[in-house]
Write an enzyme that holds these catalytic residues in place. Structure first.
Site, PDB file in Angstrom:
ATOM      1  N   HIS A  32       8.077   7.142   8.838  1.00 45.71           N
ATOM      2  CA  HIS A  32       8.816   7.747   7.596  1.00 45.71           C
ATOM      3  C   HIS A  32      10.410   8.149   7.953  1.00 45.71           C
ATOM      4  CE1 HIS A  32       5.457   7.596   4.491  1.00 45.71           C
ATOM      5  NE2 HIS A  32       4.911   7.481   5.782  1.00 45.71           N
ATOM      6  N   ARG A  88       0.950  -1.178   0.065  1.00 45.58           N
ATOM      7  CA  ARG A  88       0.053  -0.035  -0.163  1.00 45.58           C
ATOM      8  C   ARG A  88       0.888   1.309  -0.085  1.00 45.58           C
ATOM      9  NH1 ARG A  88      -1.000   4.552   2.817  1.00 45.58           N
ATOM     10  NH2 ARG A  88      -0.546   3.633   4.574  1.00 45.58           N
ATOM     11  N   ASP A  89       1.273   1.618   1.115  1.00 46.75           N
ATOM     12  CA  ASP A  89       2.297   2.892   1.211  1.00 46.75           C
ATOM     13  C   ASP A  89       3.507   2.581   0.442  1.00 46.75           C
ATOM     14  OD1 ASP A  89       3.080   5.243   2.355  1.00 46.75           O
ATOM     15  OD2 ASP A  89       3.030   4.871   4.042  1.00 46.75           O
ATOM     16  N   CYS A 114       3.893   9.878   0.658  1.00 46.62           N
ATOM     17  CA  CYS A 114       2.481  10.472   0.454  1.00 46.62           C
ATOM     18  C   CYS A 114       2.125  11.029  -0.807  1.00 46.62           C
ATOM     19  CB  CYS A 114       2.029  11.120   1.506  1.00 46.62           C
ATOM     20  SG  CYS A 114       0.406  11.890   1.423  1.00 46.62           S
ATOM     21  N   ASN A 172       8.827   4.795   4.081  1.00 51.49           N
ATOM     22  CA  ASN A 172       8.759   4.246   5.026  1.00 51.49           C
ATOM     23  C   ASN A 172      10.062   3.427   5.789  1.00 51.49           C
ATOM     24  OD1 ASN A 172       6.249   3.819   3.900  1.00 51.49           O
ATOM     25  ND2 ASN A 172       5.605   3.908   6.081  1.00 51.49           N
TER      26      ASN A 172
END
Length: 309
Positions: free
Chosen positions: A228, A14-15, A259, A268
């Site tokens: 992050h 996801r991220d 983001c 991350n």
């Protein structure tokens, strides 16, 4: 007795992917998830239910969930930023949903198009709705340690948001005036509380200040940290949280992430590096470091990226 088990949630699917120029198909994302599980990771964020026009990399998250081989004992989750996303997660039968609101007014409007107050009210209702439909929930605060747009975020504001999310997780509303009674603190505990350094503005001191402000509200073992590495302090911030008793962390294979709505937001903390760091400190993760290194090499090569340092 010190708890030596550290629980990692892999957010790479996801991220890690949402900020990449190259969008991967649901089939490729499902295979990536299976490789991550085979590395020993017991928590995987499979994607997010968001508007594919805004985040095209997350298109087809429902198909990813259909395609992925589900392994017993693994917690699969998805991010939902609004009511529509939550309904999509419920319809897809994803068992765990993550619902976050921002402590930053500017970031909230850029991220979900709502004020922080409006987003919190919606999130509280979403939490109760998800629990009523049998989903488990992580409820969290974005920009908990500072904001790229606004700078420092008051720890009192973070604590107030956490109190509201915690009460929603118990099926109730925070009393008028925003104060939670002592006898209701940390009772039931249906939701996991997430704290996200969304823009990477945190440092070890700010991490400790926020956690100290929550010590009388919820137990440290219910907190999950999402860090992050924008300023290269991700690992240092993780160690500060470990010192405070936090044992749950989001990580991203290969250090991918960021983001789409924050200029320059870095990835991350890298899963493979976190495994090496925490296990060198005497903690256990259950993750095979050689396998996760290989997955990291594979995914960054697939995306045409360089591995995290």
């Amino acid at each position: 007795m010190v708890d030596k088990k550290v629980i990692l949630q892999e957010v790479g699917p996801r991220d890690g992917l949402q900020n990449e120029r190259r969008a991967l198909s649901p089939e490729v994302r499902a295979k990536l998830i299976e490789k991550l599980v085979n590395s020993g990771l017991a928590r995987i964020q499979i994607g997010s239910f968001v508007d594919a026009r805004r985040v095209p990399q997350m298109a087809g998250t429902d198909m990813v969930w259909q395609l992925v081989g589900k392994k017993t004992g693994v917690r699969y989750s998805a991010l939902a930023l609004n009511k529509h996303g939550l309904e999509s997660a419920i319809a897809a039968s994803v068992p765990h949903v993550e619902i976050y609101v921002s402590a930053s007014e500017t970031h909230s409007r850029k991220n979900v198009g709502k004020s922080a107050t409006e987003a919190l009210l919606e999130a509280s209702g979403m939490i109760r709705h998800a629990l009523a439909h049998g989903l488990s929930v992580t409820a969290g605060v974005m920009c908990a340690f500072g904001c790229f747009f606004e700078g420092a975020v008051p720890v009192e504001k973070v604590a107030e948001i956490v109190a509201e999310l915690n009460m929603a997780g118990q099926g109730s509303r925070l009393p008028e005036g925003g104060r939670q009674s002592r006898d209701s603190r940390d009772c039931a505990g249906q939701v996991e509380i997430g704290l996200a350094d969304t823009t990477g503005m945190g440092d070890p001191d700010s991490v400790k200040r926020v956690l100290e402000s929550l010590a009388g509200l919820i137990a440290m073992d219910r907190i999950a940290m999402h860090l992050h590495d924008t300023r290269g302090l991700g690992i240092a911030n993780m160690k500060a949280a470990l010192e405070m008793g936090v044992r749950r962390f989001d990580t991203s294979v290969g250090g991918l992430g960021g983001c789409p709505f924050i200029p320059g937001a870095a990835g991350n903390i890298a899963t493979e590096r976190v495994v090496e760091e925490v296990e060198s400190m005497g903690f256990s993760t259950g993750v095979n470091v050689e396998r996760i290194r290989q997955v990291a090499e594979d995914v960054v090569a697939l995306l045409g990226r360089s591995p995290a340092p």
